[in-house]
Scaffold this motif. Structure first.
Motif, short mmCIF file in Angstrom:
data_model
loop_
_atom_site.label_atom_id
_atom_site.label_comp_id
_atom_site.label_asym_id
_atom_site.label_seq_id
_atom_site.Cartn_x
_atom_site.Cartn_y
_atom_site.Cartn_z
N ASP A 118 -39.71 44.20 -30.78
CA ASP A 118 -38.91 43.43 -31.31
C ASP A 118 -40.07 42.96 -32.55
O ASP A 118 -41.37 43.18 -32.33
CB ASP A 118 -38.24 42.33 -30.62
N ASP A 147 -32.12 50.27 -33.73
CA ASP A 147 -31.83 49.76 -32.54
C ASP A 147 -30.82 50.86 -31.67
O ASP A 147 -30.27 50.48 -30.55
CB ASP A 147 -30.86 48.39 -32.52
N GLY A 202 -37.30 49.87 -33.35
CA GLY A 202 -37.13 48.26 -33.45
C GLY A 202 -37.91 47.89 -34.53
O GLY A 202 -37.52 48.45 -35.70
#
Length: 424
Positions: free
Chosen positions: A232, A295, A316
């Protein structure tokens, strides 16, 4: 006869009843059992093929442990390991698809490359050629693939990121001489935040190739063919902040740097990265099959050069450095727009800095090389764990070559150069 039987009996007997009764023999057994997978592991790391073939080290470790546990014979274990590893390498090596579709001229050229052995180690292959002066400007050919077969394009994504950054510069949304923390405040106060956007897009910021957390995950995931990205934004920012930037000012190819640049331009435009590429690049050019694999996976998965099935690289926050999935059709559309001047961010392809070789410069992630043929080629390649892509254009000649493969085979660059050189 007895002289022959004695060594044979020793070879067939359990090690613990012959040479391994004492510690020196036991140490030899341990050294060989450990050494086989270690040698394969070191070879893959030093050869730059860790993602491709480190699974062989894992297989070797499993085989030698099981074979020795069952036989207690070192010679038998080595023989079994050699047979299993050899058979695995032989049977899993990708084989080129036989079904062919597309333009006869391009297929004939591919047949010539096949005869030269240059298509060994591939499975499905999609090819597009562009020639603005030809009666049919775009031609396709496929071996097991067609113009709409989706492929992970890997680091060719960086070149697309360069286009939207150049477009954002033209719109006044970002400045190349601005420090990156201007757009990513979380990097303020760190060496990584003080570098400029220009340094990021020319790979001269001193960022490492991948962050330490990503590399550690790759150590166990790559040999199994698993995706080891999916970081992330918090992780990417932490990996960037951890950098010491010792090579700042010199060319050092960095996916972490490209990811940071992509996150920065997305923040500056008020969009997330997939939305930015879709609204500024994909939709305007009609690239309807092209998406950002951020994702969730958009392909089923490909193969390493040694035949290991590999999961899609759903990346990501690393997506600006390698997360796009596309097709030969859409990439030919992009190449046409770059050649006829209708694509956004064309200044991304203008040389900005040296790229570590006398004949190559770098623009905004794009590489520009002067060939011995007299051609100047603007290009980028892409490679994930299971796919490879070559994208090269001759802007002066109005020609381009695109190749996509579902095997992670870096030799695809040689194929692309061969096909582009035909236009010299």
């Amino acid at each position: 006869m007895s002289r022959i039987r004695q060594p044979l009996r020793v070879a067939l007997a359990r090690d613990t009843s012959t040479f391994a009764r004492r510690w020196p023999g036991k140490a030899l057994v341990a050294a060989v059992l450990v050494g086989i997978p270690v040698v394969l592991f070191v070879r893959s790391v030093r050869g730059g093929s860790y993602i491709d073939d480190s699974w062989l080290a894992v297989l070797a470790a499993v085989v030698v442990v099981l074979a020795y546990a069952l036989s207690r014979r070192l010679l038998a274990t080595v023989v079994v390991a050699s047979i299993v590893l050899g058979a695995a390498a032989l049977t899993m090596t990708p084989q080129l698809a036989t079904a062919s579709t597309g333009d006869d001229t391009v297929l004939e050229r591919l047949d010539g490359l096949r005869s030269d052995g240059m298509l060994d180690g591939y499975r499905d292959l999609a090819v597009a050629t562009v020639d603005l002066d030809a009666a049919t400007p775009i031609q396709f050919a496929g071996l097991g693939a067609d113009p709409h077969t989706r492929i992970e394009i890997g680091s060719l994504t960086k070149a697309m990121t360069g286009l939207v950054i150049a477009d954002a510069v033209e719109r006044g949304e970002i400045r190349l001489d601005a420090p990156v923390y201007t757009y990513l405040p979380r990097l303020n106060g760190s060496p990584a935040g003080a570098v400029t956007m220009r340094e990021l897009v020319t790979h001269t910021a001193g960022y490492v190739a991948f962050g330490p957390a990503t590399m550690m995950r790759g150590l166990w995931a790559a040999p199994l063919g698993h995706n080891f990205f999916s970081a992330d934004e918090t992780q990417v920012m932490a990996e960037a902040r951890a950098g010491t930037l010792e090579s700042r000012g010199t060319y050092l190819y960095s996916t972490l740097g490209a990811a940071t640049a992509g996150l920065a331009v997305a923040a500056a435009t008020g969009m997330d990265y997939p939305e930015l590429l879709r609204t500024r690049l994909f939709d305007p050019l009609g690239m309807s099959d092209t998406v950002v694999e951020e994702d969730r996976n958009a392909v089923e998965g490909g193969w390493s050069a040694s035949g290991l099935p590999v999961q899609p690289w759903v990346m990501g926050a690393y997506a600006p450095g390698g997360g796009v999935v596309s097709t030969a059709h859409d990439l030919a559309t992009l190449a046409t727009a770059l050649l006829d001047g209708t694509a956004p961010g064309l200044t991304a392809m203008d040389p900005e800095a040296p790229a570590g070789a006398d004949d190559t410069a770098v623009g905004m992630f794009w590489h520009i090389s002067d060939w011995s043929t007299g051609q100047t080629i603007t290009w980028h390649t892409g490679q994930t764990g299971g796919y490879t892509t070559y994208f090269g254009i001759d802007r002066a000649d109005g020609t381009a070559v695109i190749l996509l493969s579902d095997v992670s085979n870096s030799a695809i660059s040689d194929l692309g150069r061969e096909l582009l050189a035909d236009h010299a």
